[in-house]
Design a protein around this motif. Sequence first.
Motif, PDB file in Angstrom:
ATOM      1  N   ILE A   1       0.940  -1.058  -0.049  1.00 44.65           N
ATOM      2  CA  ILE A   1       0.126  -0.078  -0.262  1.00 44.65           C
ATOM      3  C   ILE A   1       1.005   1.239  -0.178  1.00 44.65           C
ATOM      4  N   THR A   2       0.679   2.204  -1.109  1.00 40.23           N
ATOM      5  CA  THR A   2       1.575   3.082  -1.279  1.00 40.23           C
ATOM      6  C   THR A   2       0.778   4.458  -1.209  1.00 40.23           C
ATOM      7  N   GLU A   3      -0.521   4.562  -1.287  1.00 38.87           N
ATOM      8  CA  GLU A   3      -1.578   5.626  -1.416  1.00 38.87           C
ATOM      9  C   GLU A   3      -2.963   5.369  -0.956  1.00 38.87           C
ATOM     10  N   GLY A   4      -3.727   6.371  -0.427  1.00 36.23           N
ATOM     11  CA  GLY A   4      -4.948   6.270  -0.040  1.00 36.23           C
ATOM     12  C   GLY A   4      -5.803   7.438  -0.206  1.00 36.23           C
ATOM     13  N   THR A   5      -6.920   7.543   0.297  1.00 39.78           N
ATOM     14  CA  THR A   5      -7.739   8.626   0.023  1.00 39.78           C
ATOM     15  C   THR A   5      -8.491   8.834   1.633  1.00 39.78           C
ATOM     16  N   ILE A   6      -8.367  10.215   1.843  1.00 38.16           N
ATOM     17  CA  ILE A   6      -8.880  10.646   3.017  1.00 38.16           C
ATOM     18  C   ILE A   6     -10.227  10.454   2.953  1.00 38.16           C
ATOM     19  N   ALA A   7     -10.858   9.553   4.019  1.00 39.31           N
ATOM     20  CA  ALA A   7     -12.176   9.246   4.253  1.00 39.31           C
ATOM     21  C   ALA A   7     -12.750  10.239   5.327  1.00 39.31           C
ATOM     22  N   GLU A   8     -12.204  10.474   6.288  1.00 38.12           N
ATOM     23  CA  GLU A   8     -12.802  11.485   7.382  1.00 38.12           C
ATOM     24  C   GLU A   8     -11.544  11.984   8.231  1.00 38.12           C
ATOM     25  N   TRP A   9     -11.632  13.509   8.433  1.00 39.06           N
ATOM     26  CA  TRP A   9     -10.723  13.990   9.347  1.00 39.06           C
ATOM     27  C   TRP A   9     -11.299  13.625  10.688  1.00 39.06           C
ATOM     28  N   LEU A  10     -10.618  13.362  11.557  1.00 37.35           N
ATOM     29  CA  LEU A  10     -11.287  13.019  13.360  1.00 37.35           C
ATOM     30  C   LEU A  10     -10.823  14.297  13.849  1.00 37.35           C
ATOM     31  N   VAL A  11     -10.207  15.250  13.438  1.00 35.11           N
ATOM     32  CA  VAL A  11      -9.869  16.327  14.218  1.00 35.11           C
ATOM     33  C   VAL A  11     -10.036  17.683  13.236  1.00 35.11           C
ATOM     34  N   LYS A  12     -10.246  18.935  13.867  1.00 37.32           N
ATOM     35  CA  LYS A  12     -10.192  19.943  13.048  1.00 37.32           C
ATOM     36  C   LYS A  12      -9.318  21.051  13.467  1.00 37.32           C
ATOM     37  N   LYS A  13      -8.994  22.325  12.688  1.00 34.23           N
ATOM     38  CA  LYS A  13      -8.023  23.271  13.164  1.00 34.23           C
ATOM     39  C   LYS A  13      -8.241  23.573  14.611  1.00 34.23           C
ATOM     40  N   GLY A  14      -7.186  23.762  15.264  1.00 34.48           N
ATOM     41  CA  GLY A  14      -7.388  24.309  16.711  1.00 34.48           C
ATOM     42  C   GLY A  14      -7.709  23.399  17.852  1.00 34.48           C
ATOM     43  N   ASP A  15      -7.737  21.976  17.324  1.00 37.12           N
ATOM     44  CA  ASP A  15      -8.081  20.895  18.098  1.00 37.12           C
ATOM     45  C   ASP A  15      -6.722  20.322  19.013  1.00 37.12           C
ATOM     46  N   GLN A  16      -6.694  20.272  20.167  1.00 33.59           N
ATOM     47  CA  GLN A  16      -5.424  19.857  21.049  1.00 33.59           C
ATOM     48  C   GLN A  16      -5.511  18.139  20.819  1.00 33.59           C
ATOM     49  N   VAL A  17      -4.366  17.770  20.443  1.00 31.81           N
ATOM     50  CA  VAL A  17      -3.940  16.329  20.234  1.00 31.81           C
ATOM     51  C   VAL A  17      -2.678  15.814  20.899  1.00 31.81           C
ATOM     52  N   GLU A  18      -2.986  14.763  21.262  1.00 28.80           N
ATOM     53  CA  GLU A  18      -1.829  13.966  22.015  1.00 28.80           C
ATOM     54  C   GLU A  18      -1.102  13.070  21.198  1.00 28.80           C
TER      55      GLU A  18
ATOM     56  N   GLY B   1       0.201  18.450  20.522  1.00 19.18           N
ATOM     57  CA  GLY B   1       0.111  20.150  20.426  1.00 19.18           C
ATOM     58  C   GLY B   1      -1.473  20.377  19.650  1.00 19.18           C
ATOM     59  N   VAL B   2      -1.206  21.486  19.109  1.00 20.01           N
ATOM     60  CA  VAL B   2      -2.619  22.183  18.500  1.00 20.01           C
ATOM     61  C   VAL B   2      -2.595  21.824  16.925  1.00 20.01           C
ATOM     62  N   ILE B   3      -3.635  21.347  16.380  1.00 31.44           N
ATOM     63  CA  ILE B   3      -3.698  21.444  14.995  1.00 31.44           C
ATOM     64  C   ILE B   3      -3.704  22.714  14.328  1.00 31.44           C
ATOM     65  N   ALA B   4      -2.562  22.975  13.635  1.00 29.48           N
ATOM     66  CA  ALA B   4      -2.198  24.447  13.356  1.00 29.48           C
ATOM     67  C   ALA B   4      -2.823  24.406  11.975  1.00 29.48           C
ATOM     68  N   GLU B   5      -2.851  23.339  11.065  1.00 36.62           N
ATOM     69  CA  GLU B   5      -3.143  23.424   9.858  1.00 36.62           C
ATOM     70  C   GLU B   5      -3.493  22.106   9.244  1.00 36.62           C
ATOM     71  N   LEU B   6      -4.638  22.140   8.655  1.00 35.67           N
ATOM     72  CA  LEU B   6      -5.053  20.731   7.607  1.00 35.67           C
ATOM     73  C   LEU B   6      -4.704  20.949   6.375  1.00 35.67           C
ATOM     74  N   LEU B   7      -3.860  20.300   5.752  1.00 39.85           N
ATOM     75  CA  LEU B   7      -3.340  20.685   4.231  1.00 39.85           C
ATOM     76  C   LEU B   7      -3.926  19.838   3.284  1.00 39.85           C
ATOM     77  N   LYS B   8      -4.779  18.738   3.536  1.00 39.97           N
ATOM     78  CA  LYS B   8      -5.753  18.035   2.593  1.00 39.97           C
ATOM     79  C   LYS B   8      -7.058  18.045   3.238  1.00 39.97           C
ATOM     80  N   ASP B   9      -8.012  17.700   2.049  1.00 37.51           N
ATOM     81  CA  ASP B   9      -9.371  17.580   2.403  1.00 37.51           C
ATOM     82  C   ASP B   9      -9.961  16.291   2.319  1.00 37.51           C
ATOM     83  N   GLU B  10     -11.062  15.932   2.894  1.00 40.85           N
ATOM     84  CA  GLU B  10     -11.663  14.765   2.592  1.00 40.85           C
ATOM     85  C   GLU B  10     -12.037  14.599   1.117  1.00 40.85           C
TER      86      GLU B  10
END
Length: 442
Positions: free
Chosen positions: A13-30, A53-62
Amino acid sequence: MKEIKVPELAESITEGTIAEWLVKKGDQVEKGDPILELETDKVNVEVNADASGVIAELLKDEGDDVEVGDVIAKVDENGEASGSEDSSGDEGSEEEEKEEEQASKSEQKEENKEEKEEEKPASSSDDDKKGSSNKEVIATPAARKRARELGIDLSEISARDPLGRIRPEDVDEAAKGGSEKEEQKASSSNEKPKKEKKKEQDSQKTEFDKPVERIKMSRRRQTIAKRLVEVQQESAMLTTFNEVDMTNVMQLRSERKESFLKKHDIKLGFMSFFTKAVVGALKEFPLLNAEIQGNEIVQKKFYDIGMAVSTDEGLVVPVVRDADRLDFAGIEKGIADVATKARNKELQLGDLQGGSFTITNGGIFGSMLSTPILNSPQVGILGLHNIEKRAKVMPDDTIQARPMMYIALSYDHRIVDGKEAVQFLRRIKEMIEDPYDLLLEG
């Protein structure tokens, strides 16, 4: 700022498609938290954050396709979730204001320059190069750029500005049709190219006379389609058929189902009988349990049986491992386990890899007869179908209504001859029609 990349998923497996983002910009993640669900050719996998840290930017869309190593998000390791979006928004607005201010100054300078040029005599060399049609045109830089993008001649646009300066909204108005005068001029000067463009647009609009809906194929569906075509192109696939009298299996199942359920906490189904029969037949005809690798035939000494399972996203074939070592209850539990995983999207890559032979049961949907397609690189697949009562001539020449099932074996004729395929299928028929011996052997 920490970059989050698509990790190594598996060797195949070398590629895929973003099915769903589980976070959004500004969310705190561990570190280790799942941030998105990635749809691959085989299974859906979760991609985890490799920093806290904090999600600063999502560079790809679903829906975007990504490859291993692509940067998909950025994490601010020193950021705080509260107010992070507002601050980033303020920074963005300040940058936008600066850009707009610079663009406004640049535009004003260019306008002043153009006004000075317009005041020069019409005999200047620059005007000669531009041509007479552009001598009297006064337009803002943004309008000129917009006109180039739309392929519109500025000399054919009427300015609404009191000073005669053409602005972007004038260009847009002309593109939409503008006044009747502008339309007539445009049609007379560019009649042929516009007719061709209109013809092309009309042909696209009238591709279907009635309403349609276009749905993007999922990555898994694309892979299924691609591989099924590849199998038909790369293998010499044939199918042979037979029919099985299910009377004895149904009677045995009826006799044992209650005690079986009580003892093993699972129902006794038909699939365990056919799985046992397939394993027995594969031992007698080992070429059906093989595959081709280059110029070699690889005969497998294990019996990992793939079970085709239909899901909303397409057909998947999870594997029941070492079916030859399992009893009827073990097979039924294995089938139930992989089927549940498939429908709940919980399959792992290991659940799908390494099968040696496949069974598909179209009978649960009412199919009477079909030609199953090989699950490459396997060289054999057994298709089961609906059970219906049909008239059968018995050994004593009497005619009885018996529960009959058509079975089909598709095989790769490159290494499996017709004689072996027919005998393999007939051996399965014999074992199903005499399930007591099958139970004893099992």
